[in-house]
Design a protein around this motif. Structure first.
Motif, PDB file in Angstrom:
ATOM      1  N   TYR A  28       0.839  -1.192   0.000  1.00 20.38           N
ATOM      2  CA  TYR A  28       0.000   0.000   0.000  1.00 20.38           C
ATOM      3  C   TYR A  28       0.874   1.242   0.000  1.00 20.38           C
ATOM      4  O   TYR A  28       1.947   1.246   0.595  1.00 20.38           O
ATOM      5  CB  TYR A  28      -0.881   0.033   1.259  1.00 20.38           C
ATOM      6  CG  TYR A  28      -1.507  -1.290   1.559  1.00 20.38           C
ATOM      7  CD1 TYR A  28      -2.718  -1.644   0.981  1.00 20.38           C
ATOM      8  CD2 TYR A  28      -0.867  -2.205   2.387  1.00 20.38           C
ATOM      9  CE1 TYR A  28      -3.295  -2.879   1.225  1.00 20.38           C
ATOM     10  CE2 TYR A  28      -1.443  -3.455   2.642  1.00 20.38           C
ATOM     11  CZ  TYR A  28      -2.644  -3.779   2.060  1.00 20.38           C
ATOM     12  OH  TYR A  28      -3.204  -5.005   2.303  1.00 20.38           O
ATOM     13  N   THR A  30       1.362   4.532   1.701  1.00 22.49           N
ATOM     14  CA  THR A  30       0.906   5.167   2.938  1.00 22.49           C
ATOM     15  C   THR A  30       1.257   6.652   2.987  1.00 22.49           C
ATOM     16  O   THR A  30       0.744   7.375   3.828  1.00 22.49           O
ATOM     17  CB  THR A  30       1.472   4.455   4.181  1.00 22.49           C
ATOM     18  OG1 THR A  30       2.898   4.489   4.124  1.00 22.49           O
ATOM     19  CG2 THR A  30       0.994   3.012   4.240  1.00 22.49           C
ATOM     20  N   HIS A  31       2.140   7.079   2.102  1.00 22.35           N
ATOM     21  CA  HIS A  31       2.460   8.505   1.984  1.00 22.35           C
ATOM     22  C   HIS A  31       2.832   8.771   0.535  1.00 22.35           C
ATOM     23  O   HIS A  31       3.737   8.150   0.005  1.00 22.35           O
ATOM     24  CB  HIS A  31       3.614   8.890   2.916  1.00 22.35           C
ATOM     25  CG  HIS A  31       3.813  10.361   3.025  1.00 22.35           C
ATOM     26  ND1 HIS A  31       4.664  11.065   2.200  1.00 22.35           N
ATOM     27  CD2 HIS A  31       3.267  11.272   3.862  1.00 22.35           C
ATOM     28  CE1 HIS A  31       4.635  12.343   2.538  1.00 22.35           C
ATOM     29  NE2 HIS A  31       3.795  12.488   3.541  1.00 22.35           N
ATOM     30  N   ASP A  79       7.759   2.864  12.508  1.00 27.46           N
ATOM     31  CA  ASP A  79       6.770   3.870  12.107  1.00 27.46           C
ATOM     32  C   ASP A  79       7.186   5.266  12.554  1.00 27.46           C
ATOM     33  O   ASP A  79       7.003   6.245  11.825  1.00 27.46           O
ATOM     34  CB  ASP A  79       5.389   3.525  12.664  1.00 27.46           C
ATOM     35  CG  ASP A  79       4.742   2.358  11.953  1.00 27.46           C
ATOM     36  OD1 ASP A  79       5.152   2.034  10.816  1.00 27.46           O
ATOM     37  OD2 ASP A  79       3.817   1.761  12.542  1.00 27.46           O
ATOM     38  N   CYS A  86       9.170  11.696   6.946  1.00 26.76           N
ATOM     39  CA  CYS A  86       8.096  12.398   6.225  1.00 26.76           C
ATOM     40  C   CYS A  86       8.013  13.860   6.636  1.00 26.76           C
ATOM     41  O   CYS A  86       7.727  14.722   5.802  1.00 26.76           O
ATOM     42  CB  CYS A  86       6.754  11.695   6.451  1.00 26.76           C
ATOM     43  SG  CYS A  86       6.602  10.118   5.587  1.00 26.76           S
ATOM     44  N   GLU A  96       4.156   0.500   2.091  1.00 28.97           N
ATOM     45  CA  GLU A  96       4.160  -0.498   3.158  1.00 28.97           C
ATOM     46  C   GLU A  96       3.805  -1.859   2.579  1.00 28.97           C
ATOM     47  O   GLU A  96       2.809  -2.005   1.876  1.00 28.97           O
ATOM     48  CB  GLU A  96       3.181  -0.143   4.271  1.00 28.97           C
ATOM     49  CG  GLU A  96       3.240  -1.150   5.397  1.00 28.97           C
ATOM     50  CD  GLU A  96       2.549  -0.696   6.663  1.00 28.97           C
ATOM     51  OE1 GLU A  96       2.262  -1.568   7.508  1.00 28.97           O
ATOM     52  OE2 GLU A  96       2.311   0.514   6.822  1.00 28.97           O
TER      53      GLU A  96
END
Length: 113
Positions: A28, A30-31, A79, A86, A96
């Protein structure tokens, strides 16, 4: 000194997600970073509370791009390291992966560097 042409970040991310999908590895975004020049960070969660985050870096000895570990350990700590990155780099892409055996495919041709 001529530089090697680079793929746009969003193109590389889409191709990587397609390769992961073909290998049945859930992944996925995620950012979402800058579409053309954003760096890519890959988090691999092994679904046992642990994870590893990787980013590309230059190997000074060979001049090649290689994937190196940014953080590894309890998933919450990984995380937190990703969140710090980030905040520092808003252009950063974060992908991810969920893989019990830690497979990222980043060692395969076309993805290794």
């Amino acid at each position: 000194m001529a530089t090697e042409p680079r793929l746009a970040a969003d193109f590389w991310v889409r191709a990587y997600l397609a390769r992961l999908g073909l290998a049945n590895i859930p992944a996925y975004i995620t950012h979402r970073g800058d579409a053309t020049a954003g760096a890519v960070l890959v988090k691999c969660a092994t679904l046992d509370g642990r994870a590893r985050a990787l980013h590309r870096s230059y190997d000074l000895a060979s001049g090649a791009l290689v994937w190196v570990t940014l953080a590894e350990g309890p998933e919450a700590e990984v995380d937190a390291a990703i969140a710090r990155q980030c905040r520092y780099d808003s252009d950063l892409w974060v992908i991810e992966i969920e893989s019990r055996d830690g497979r990222t495919l980043l060692d395969e041709p076309g993805l290794s560097g």
